[in-house]
Design a protein around this motif. Structure first.
Motif, PDB file in Angstrom:
ATOM      1  N   MET A 138       0.844  -1.200   0.000  1.00 43.91           N
ATOM      2  CA  MET A 138       0.000   0.000   0.000  1.00 43.91           C
ATOM      3  C   MET A 138       0.870   1.237   0.000  1.00 43.91           C
ATOM      4  O   MET A 138       1.839   1.338   0.745  1.00 43.91           O
ATOM      5  N   LYS A 195       9.818   5.812   1.558  1.00 48.15           N
ATOM      6  CA  LYS A 195      10.312   4.797   2.503  1.00 48.15           C
ATOM      7  C   LYS A 195       9.227   4.297   3.445  1.00 48.15           C
ATOM      8  O   LYS A 195       9.165   3.097   3.730  1.00 48.15           O
ATOM      9  N   LEU A 196       8.358   5.173   3.913  1.00 45.07           N
ATOM     10  CA  LEU A 196       7.278   4.701   4.792  1.00 45.07           C
ATOM     11  C   LEU A 196       6.334   3.763   4.029  1.00 45.07           C
ATOM     12  O   LEU A 196       5.852   2.778   4.583  1.00 45.07           O
ATOM     13  N   PHE A 206       5.946  -3.826   3.768  1.00 43.85           N
ATOM     14  CA  PHE A 206       6.694  -4.908   4.411  1.00 43.85           C
ATOM     15  C   PHE A 206       5.919  -5.476   5.602  1.00 43.85           C
ATOM     16  O   PHE A 206       5.785  -6.697   5.730  1.00 43.85           O
ATOM     17  N   VAL A 207       5.394  -4.601   6.454  1.00 42.41           N
ATOM     18  CA  VAL A 207       4.692  -5.116   7.641  1.00 42.41           C
ATOM     19  C   VAL A 207       3.296  -5.652   7.293  1.00 42.41           C
ATOM     20  O   VAL A 207       2.705  -6.381   8.083  1.00 42.41           O
ATOM     21  N   ASP A 208       2.818  -5.341   6.073  1.00 47.05           N
ATOM     22  CA  ASP A 208       1.535  -5.892   5.618  1.00 47.05           C
ATOM     23  C   ASP A 208       1.544  -7.425   5.525  1.00 47.05           C
ATOM     24  O   ASP A 208       0.484  -8.045   5.503  1.00 47.05           O
ATOM     25  N   GLN A 209       2.749  -8.018   5.494  1.00 52.60           N
ATOM     26  CA  GLN A 209       2.869  -9.482   5.515  1.00 52.60           C
ATOM     27  C   GLN A 209       2.100 -10.100   6.679  1.00 52.60           C
ATOM     28  O   GLN A 209       1.683 -11.245   6.617  1.00 52.60           O
ATOM     29  N   LEU A 210       1.960  -9.315   7.748  1.00 48.84           N
ATOM     30  CA  LEU A 210       1.293  -9.833   8.940  1.00 48.84           C
ATOM     31  C   LEU A 210      -0.139 -10.249   8.654  1.00 48.84           C
ATOM     32  O   LEU A 210      -0.675 -11.135   9.324  1.00 48.84           O
ATOM     33  N   SER A 211      -0.749  -9.625   7.644  1.00 48.53           N
ATOM     34  CA  SER A 211      -2.165  -9.896   7.384  1.00 48.53           C
ATOM     35  C   SER A 211      -2.396 -11.358   7.007  1.00 48.53           C
ATOM     36  O   SER A 211      -3.484 -11.882   7.166  1.00 48.53           O
ATOM     37  N   ARG A 226       7.178   1.719   1.703  1.00 49.57           N
ATOM     38  CA  ARG A 226       7.836   0.410   1.627  1.00 49.57           C
ATOM     39  C   ARG A 226       7.779  -0.315   2.973  1.00 49.57           C
ATOM     40  O   ARG A 226       7.613  -1.532   3.017  1.00 49.57           O
ATOM     41  N   ILE A 227       7.914   0.434   4.062  1.00 50.93           N
ATOM     42  CA  ILE A 227       7.858  -0.200   5.388  1.00 50.93           C
ATOM     43  C   ILE A 227       6.444  -0.735   5.631  1.00 50.93           C
ATOM     44  O   ILE A 227       6.263  -1.859   6.114  1.00 50.93           O
ATOM     45  N   VAL A 228       5.432   0.051   5.258  1.00 48.53           N
ATOM     46  CA  VAL A 228       4.046  -0.396   5.452  1.00 48.53           C
ATOM     47  C   VAL A 228       3.773  -1.641   4.603  1.00 48.53           C
ATOM     48  O   VAL A 228       3.168  -2.605   5.078  1.00 48.53           O
TER      49      VAL A 228
END
Lengths: 95, 491
Positions: free
Chosen positions: A1, A30-31, A37-42, A33-35
């Motif tokens: 996203m 960069k934010l 990356f952490v979207d993997q949690l879904s 890309r970080i978001v």
């Protein structure tokens, strides 16, 4: 996203951070890309899993509500940029 | 100067303690020789933010006096360095940030107090990633630290200054802190020993907060024996830290004597996937073979949610960081912007000017994942996955005593290589982060070299099983000599 510049501006305001134009451009990229990356949690199945509140699964200890600190205001205020008569100075808040 | 004096810097803390007891040298001589070495060599490394020469010599003189009188604590007259995240009364405490460049700590952290009470002599405060946010020491306001094994490379981070200084023999040991690998990854990159005990084992009072449910203090040294010695002093209940654990501190040093015969060592299959540099993997496998030759038995274990540990961490840690760092407002301490128009402008500009790029990025990430509409999808979800990860470990520790594997996916990388890509940098901590999320003790010890760069063996234990890690490390170090290797420029 991907985050929009408006969203990043809103986040920066909530975080009380003044950013330069360059910093905004970089933060959007960069934010986002970080978001992503952490979207993997879904994809984790967490149905019925209790959110972890303490790394050792214990409760926070309580202590009696008694005065234990001594008054060291003068020493602590040595680290402040602007003080007067034992008070911290800030720009005028009420017009 | 006698021959023993020339070699003081090469000795471990235990050896130095014996030398002091025998009267081979005094604490003042030892302290002066290390201060001279720091003055001569640290310009190559930038491992120190502050050198505290005068107070160090005064403390050493007191230690000599105490020894002569038959007194003195268990670390009497032994030199140490504090990561600049620990508040040290009357001494600049910066946390690697411009924000605290002018901050003189008005009190001592519990760790600082305990080590001082035991007689340790503090040589100075070590460089670190800003607010401990980084894995390369490049986010420090005071410039990057170089790796003593190759000055063009990073020593890792965030406790990079502590690790580089210990590897370069500027001190036998240093304190560090570890939120996602910040003790163990730099230990691996510099060929030193690093231990992060169980969450709550060492007080966090006076240790500048990054992510409070993950932060834990620990030690960087060259031997497991020294780590045990220091941990014994630093550990213990502190009523000033609300998450400190009230539980007796075992005799870590005494526990080293027992063998590791029958110790069950868990190997995680996922640790040796394609993400790991092959030569590093070989060193780790060789180290496991050594543990087997010492009587340990190996068992394969599964950590199915391991790949989610980094994304989980990068929700939980920034969320806590955004909350913890809200205290920096330019009013009571820290950097203050000039000529603010109003209070909001004072806050925003003081913080905008005082924090570096990575810290701002983490504050904003944390602010985002906690903000209205995103809390459940990110923060709550991450805390649920964190539970899954902790349960994986719990299950594994039903079958094994220690889990071993690589500390980092590769040896030390070049300064500048990863700093522009946060995700690549974050993935450096893939093997270490799980222990923080689950609150487990973990340790890295040197286990060989790849292309003349050190490789770390990572060990994780069950809650409060620090003794297993230390014993395993000590037996390994008695059987091997990787920990005695010294970088050529720092002999």
């Amino acid at each position: 996203m991907s985050l929009s510049k408006d969203q990043v501006q809103h986040i920066a305001m909530l975080a009380r951070l003044k950013l330069s134009e360059d910093e905004y451009a970089e933060s959007v990229e960069k934010l986002s890309r970080i978001v992503d990356f952490v979207d993997q949690l879904s994809r984790a199945d967490t149905v019925g899993v209790i959110p972890m509140a303490h790394p050792l699964d214990t409760a926070q200890r309580l202590r009696p509500d008694v005065v234990v600190e001594t008054d060291e205001r003068d020493r602590y205020q040595e680290n402040a940029a602007a003080v007067s008569d034992g008070l911290y100075l800030v720009p005028k808040v009420i017009e | 100067m006698s021959a023993t004096q020339l070699e003081m810097h090469a000795q471990s803390m235990s050896e130095l303690a014996a030398g002091l007891a025998r009267g081979d040298f005094t604490s003042v001589e030892l302290t002066q020789s290390l201060l001279d070495r720091i003055a001569q060599l640290d310009e190559k490394l930038n491992a120190f933010i502050t050198v505290t020469a005068e107070p160090a010599l005064a403390a050493a003189a007191r230690a000599d006096k105490a020894r002569a009188a038959g007194d003195g604590g268990v670390l009497n007259g032994l030199p140490i360095i504090h990561k600049d995240i620990f508040c040290t009364r009357g001494v600049k405490t910066t946390c690697g940030s411009k924000m605290l460049n002018n901050f003189i700590a008005p009190y001592d952290a519990t760790v600082v107090e305990k080590l001082a009470d035991a007689g340790a002599v503090v040589l100075g405060k070590s460089n670190m990633d800003e607010f401990a946010m980084g894995s390369s020491n490049e986010t420090s306001f005071f410039g990057p630290v170089s790796n003593p094994w190759d000055l063009a490379r990073s020593p890792g981070g965030s406790s990079g200054g502590s690790a580089a200084a210990v590897a370069a023999r500027l001190a036998p040991a240093a304190t560090g802190t570890d939120t996602g690998g910040s003790i163990r990854q730099p230990a691996a990159m510099t060929g030193t020993v690093g231990i992060k005990p169980t969450y709550g084992r060492i007080s966090r009072y006076g240790m500048i907060a990054f992510a409070s449910s993950l932060d834990q203090a620990g030690v960087i040294s060259r031997t497991a024996e020294d780590a045990a010695r220091l941990l014994g002093v630093m550990a213990g209940f502190d009523e000033r830290d609300s998450t400190s654990i009230d539980r007796p501190v075992p005799d870590y040093l005494g526990g080293l004597k027992e063998s590791i015969k029958g110790l069950r060592v868990g190997i995680v299959r996922q640790h040796f996937d394609e993400g790991l540099d092959k030569a590093c993997g070989d060193r780790v496998k060789e180290a496991i073979a050594v543990l087997e030759s010492l009587g340990a038995t190996t068992v394969e274990v599964d950590l199915p949610n391991l790949d989610l540990s980094v994304p989980t961490y990068y929700v939980v840690a920034p969320a806590e960081c955004s909350s913890n760092l809200s205290r920096f407002d330019g009013v009571r301490f820290g950097h203050r912007a000039e000529n603010a128009e109003d209070l909001l402008d004072l806050y925003c500009r003081s913080r905008g000017e005082g924090f570096g790029d990575e810290v701002k990025r983490r504050i904003m990430t944390g602010t985002y994942v906690l903000s209205a509409g995103y809390y459940d999808a990110y923060y709550l979800k991450a805390q649920q996955v964190r539970h899954l990860i902790a349960d994986d470990f719990k299950q594994a520790f039903a079958a094994v005593d220690v889990i071993v594997g690589p500390t980092a996916p590769s040896p030390a990388f070049k300064l500048g290589d990863k700093i522009d890509d946060p995700i690549t940098m974050y993935l450096n901590d893939i093997y270490t982060i799980g222990a923080n999320l689950a609150g487990l003790p973990a340790m890295s010890i040197p286990c060989g070299f790849v292309d003349e760069l050190p490789v770390g063996l990572h060990m994780v234990g069950a809650h409060f099983a620090e003794e297993n890690l230390l014993r395993c490390a000590h037996k390994y170090q008695q059987a091997t000599d990787w920990h005695t290797a010294c970088p050529a420029d720092f002999l």
